[in-house]
Design a protein around this motif. Sequence first.
Motif, short mmCIF file in Angstrom:
data_model
loop_
_atom_site.label_atom_id
_atom_site.label_comp_id
_atom_site.label_asym_id
_atom_site.label_seq_id
_atom_site.Cartn_x
_atom_site.Cartn_y
_atom_site.Cartn_z
N ASN A 1 0.80 -1.23 0.00
CA ASN A 1 0.00 0.00 0.00
C ASN A 1 0.83 1.28 0.00
N ALA A 2 2.17 1.15 -0.10
CA ALA A 2 3.05 2.30 0.10
C ALA A 2 2.66 3.53 -0.73
N LEU A 3 2.28 3.31 -1.97
CA LEU A 3 2.11 4.45 -2.88
C LEU A 3 0.66 4.92 -3.02
N LEU A 4 -0.25 4.22 -2.39
CA LEU A 4 -1.67 4.57 -2.55
C LEU A 4 -1.92 5.99 -2.06
N LEU B 1 -0.84 8.72 -3.43
CA LEU B 1 0.15 9.69 -3.93
C LEU B 1 -0.42 10.51 -5.08
N LEU C 1 -0.72 0.82 -7.09
CA LEU C 1 -1.18 2.21 -7.21
C LEU C 1 -2.03 2.35 -8.47
N ILE D 1 -9.13 3.38 -2.40
CA ILE D 1 -8.42 2.63 -1.37
C ILE D 1 -7.21 3.47 -0.99
N SER E 1 -3.84 4.56 1.55
CA SER E 1 -2.77 3.82 2.23
C SER E 1 -3.01 3.76 3.74
N VAL F 1 -6.15 -2.07 4.58
CA VAL F 1 -5.48 -2.06 3.28
C VAL F 1 -4.63 -3.31 3.02
#
Lengths: 293, 89
Positions: free
Chosen positions: A170-173, A175, B48, B62, B64, B69
């Motif tokens: 989920n790091a980039l969600l 951005l 992403l 959704i 982060s 998540v």
Amino acid sequence: MTQRERSTGFWLQTIVWIALRLGRPIARALLYPITAYFLIFADRSRQASAAYLTRIFDRTPSGKEIFRHYHTFAETLLDRVFVFADRDEFFQIRIHGFEVLEKLIADKQGFLLVGAHIGSFEILRGLALRHKGLSVKALVYGENSPKINAIFRTLNPDLFKDIVYVGSANALLGLDEHVARGGVVALLGDRSVHGEKRVLCRFLGEDAWFPAAPVLLANLFKVPVILFVCLHKGDARYDVHFELLADRVAFSRHERDEKIRDCMQHYADRLEHYCREAPYNWFNFYDFWDRSG
Amino acid sequence: MASQLTPMELETARMIVESLNLEAVPEHIDPEKPLYRDGLGLDSIDLLELSLVISKTYGFQIKSDDPDVTRIFSSLRALAGTIEKRRTK
């Protein structure tokens, strides 16, 4: 923790203490024995330095040149201490190409900033951007030197709150929203990470792996890509360069590979240009052209 | 081989393969296996991109910091279940 890490941590803390209490000239004088110490014990980095300098000079570098390469790296590390501790009054920073950014900032247009392990990208993070009130999120792949980062974090926790550690699903969600609000996403484009998409580009005479991430992200966000480097030009002088790498990246699926290659090759060409301008600023001390991994 | 996927899982699998240009055959994706890294082999940029496609197609985001998540992307089954539950279009 290994013996080596422990002693690196100890020495780092000592040098940070000396730098902040006794001042930059004394700390800078100490960089000579420290550089010598690391050169003696770091075989692989020494070989990597020699291999890189051989490409730049087109001949075998002397021991003195390898020492200078290492020493330049140590100087920028030391200066990072002052930047992070907000003691940056003595830096002489010249900024080139800032008009490229000014327009984007005025228009509240988000963009991608792509740097490299050349010179000191931290100087930029600490100074130029902090004073412009820009919201910058820096993508970091892995935390390869936790000890060093921990010490810098103690110096200035604020500079670390906008770091995004890439390494989870989920790091980039989200951005995309940051960029849509006029935010900036910064990353370094000269380290390809195992398991992530990458592309071969010509760099100093031979193909090397570069990450595809800068182009893929620019295409998802539909924003311009700006190259930045901050070259150390001796003592407290730094030259910051901003350049437009791509105005707007947008491609269809079938052009994808070609666009990634073109854009990253352009990036690699510009890195080569800056390496030739300031040869001792290249701070990838490993076999950059190794394609086996 | 008959697919073991539910209609929603199959729809989700097709969306993933189509939008990320994967070589995998949607019908053959194991619904229990992770999407990230081992399993389907997606990386954080793929996810992403996928989240943007989901937002466009199904009308929900959704983020982060979503407490759920990690589970959402843990498998095709979990993702399809989330879409079914949260979709607004």
